[in-house]
Design an enzyme around this catalytic site. Structure first.
Site: not given
Ligand code: LLP
Length: 434
Positions: A288, A327, A358
């Site tokens: 994922e 971010r 602001c």
């Molecule tokens: N699977 C599950 C169950 C997840 O909770 C997440 C991400 C992913 C897959 C995908 O993770 P990735 O491969 O993208 O690392 N907004 C944060 C990242 C939050 C990730 C939440 N869950 C950022 O900007 O760093």
């Protein structure tokens, strides 16, 4: 590796001059490289050769319909987390049947929508959720396919807000309670046990925590296969990308120059460490990844409004802000900032790069060294393809940015800049105030 590079003095995405995009569509604008996404997808697939692997792109990272279609065309399914995301998959002309539904608080309406569209499986995060899914499936007269999310209690060594596999996170069921959860699940008449899932965190920069988690849960996964005939194991996402040397990391030469023990995670090293551990399970493996697929495939273009020289401090004020890319404000994350037109005769400048919102938190970088640029020139914020637009807001009544997709020498607007009329279209002044 990615497809952002200077041709002559000008930053290009594939064969498209980014200054031309900024001129045509204005700023702030996100620009994505289709070739980079495709390459990321294929490299990951290749790294996992030998496994029966299925990628379910974590669409929360970037859910633009064009990007979903691009991944669907490549054969990807989706990891989705809301009814809205189910509808996005459908709107992109893609198949929910290859998608999994995660999240700790799925509503009854969302569960129903997923069942109607024959979701591949629900990733269940708690025992009350088992009861709820069973109930909704019963009212629909179907059996719901499920996998339980295990929390392996492994430290992902990443930012506290994006670590998910520790026992004090809200996600999943602790390994020691998971057997009981499966025993409960098998008793529900409207559930079918299909698999098992875990996800330990995001932006992981080494393979060790993945290895530790797989090793820790594998004996239990093998037991589930024997007991319930599960057919798949989802090992989640989380592969990190390069933020600090983002531009340079587009070239193989940069990777070759990194000392072996400091080389960031690649799909090749990820696959080489995990395939031998996963293959003996004899299960389909779901992945994922979100950030890895799109993070380095996107750049946020911004225009310089002012160079404000303060007492002992310079501020480069740009027209992008924390509402466009949250971010840095939210996770203190680093995004490399580069001029779209590079000019080696210019002096270097040390400045805080800030937006017009602001509050002091609206700051992309502190004391950053950057080529001197002036009003009307453009900058690119690298590695902005994941969790950029997807986390954007309208704070300060700033409309959502435009999005553009590049393929070779062609590019197209895939999301128009939001108008003021669109922003306020749902708002009303009630009769009692008139
Ligand atoms: N699977 C599950 C169950 C997840 O909770 C997440 C991400 C992913 C897959 C995908 O993770 P990735 O491969 O993208 O690392 N907004 C944060 C990242 C939050 C990730 C939440 N869950 C950022 O900007 O760093």
């Amino acid at each position: 590796m990615h497809h952002f590079h200077y041709t002559g003095h000008d930053l290009h995405c594939e064969s498209v001059d980014l200054a031309a995009v900024a001129k045509l569509y204005g700023t702030p604008t996100y620009v994505y490289s289709a070739a980079t996404m495709e390459e990321n997808y294929r490299r990951l697939q290749k790294g996992l050769a030998g496994l029966d692997a299925q990628l379910c792109y974590a669409m929360k990272a970037n859910s633009n319909l064009a990007i979903l279609r691009h991944f669907a065309n490549l054969g990807s399914g989706f990891d989705l987390v809301s009814g809205g995301e189910i509808r996005r998959v459908l709107a992109a002309g893609a198949d929910v049947k290859r998608s999994v539904f995660a999240g700790v608080g799925k509503t009854e309406a969302e569960i129903k929508l997923a069942l109607e569209n024959e979701i591949f499986a629900f990733h269940v995060e708690s025992e009350p959720e088992l009861a709820r899914i069973n109930h909704v499936a019963g009212t629909c007269g179907v059996k719901a396919p499920i996998a339980i999310r295990i929390n392996p209690d492994v430290d992902a060594h990443t930012h506290a807000k994006i670590t998910t596999g520790k026992s004090d996170n809200k996600f999943g069921i602790p390994l020691k309670h998971a057997a009981a959860a499966y025993e409960a699940a098998v008793k529900y008449p409207h559930l079918t046990i299909k698999g098992v899932q875990m996800h330990i965190g995001s932006q992981l920069t080494s393979v060790e925590p993945f290895v530790e988690a797989v090793q820790k849960v594998s004996p239990f996964v093998a037991e589930l296969k024997k007991k319930y005939g599960i057919t798949y194991f989802s090992i989640g996402g989380g592969m990190g990308i390069v933020y600090r040397d983002a531009l340079a990391s587009g070239d193989q030469a940069w990777w070759d120059a990194q000392p072996a023990d400091q080389r960031p995670l690649t799909p090749e090293t990820y696959g080489a460490a995990l395939v031998p551990l996963l293959k003996p399970l004899g299960l389909k493996i779901l992945l994922e990844h979100g950030r890895f697929m799109v993070g380095n495939a996107g750049v946020l273009l911004a225009r310089v409004e002012h160079l404000k020289r303060g007492a002992g401090k310079n501020f480069l004020v740009v027209d992008a802000a924390m509402n466009d890319l949250v971010r840095p404000a939210m996770y203190e994350s680093f995004h490399e900032i580069v001029p779209l037109h590079r000019d080696s005769s210019r002096r270097a400048l040390t400045a805080d790069v800030v937006g017009p919102i602001c509050e002091s938190g609206d700051c992309f970088a502190k004391d950053r060294q950057i080529q001197e640029v002036g009003e009307g020139e453009h900058l690119g914020f690298m590695s902005a393809g994941a969790y950029g637009y997807a986390m954007a807001s309208r704070y300060n009544t700033r409309g959502m940015a435009a999005e553009v997709l590049v393929k070779g020498s062609t590019f197209e607007l895939i999301n128009a800049r939001e108008s003021f009329e669109h922003m306020v279209s749902g708002e009303r002044i009630p009769a009692f105030l008139k």
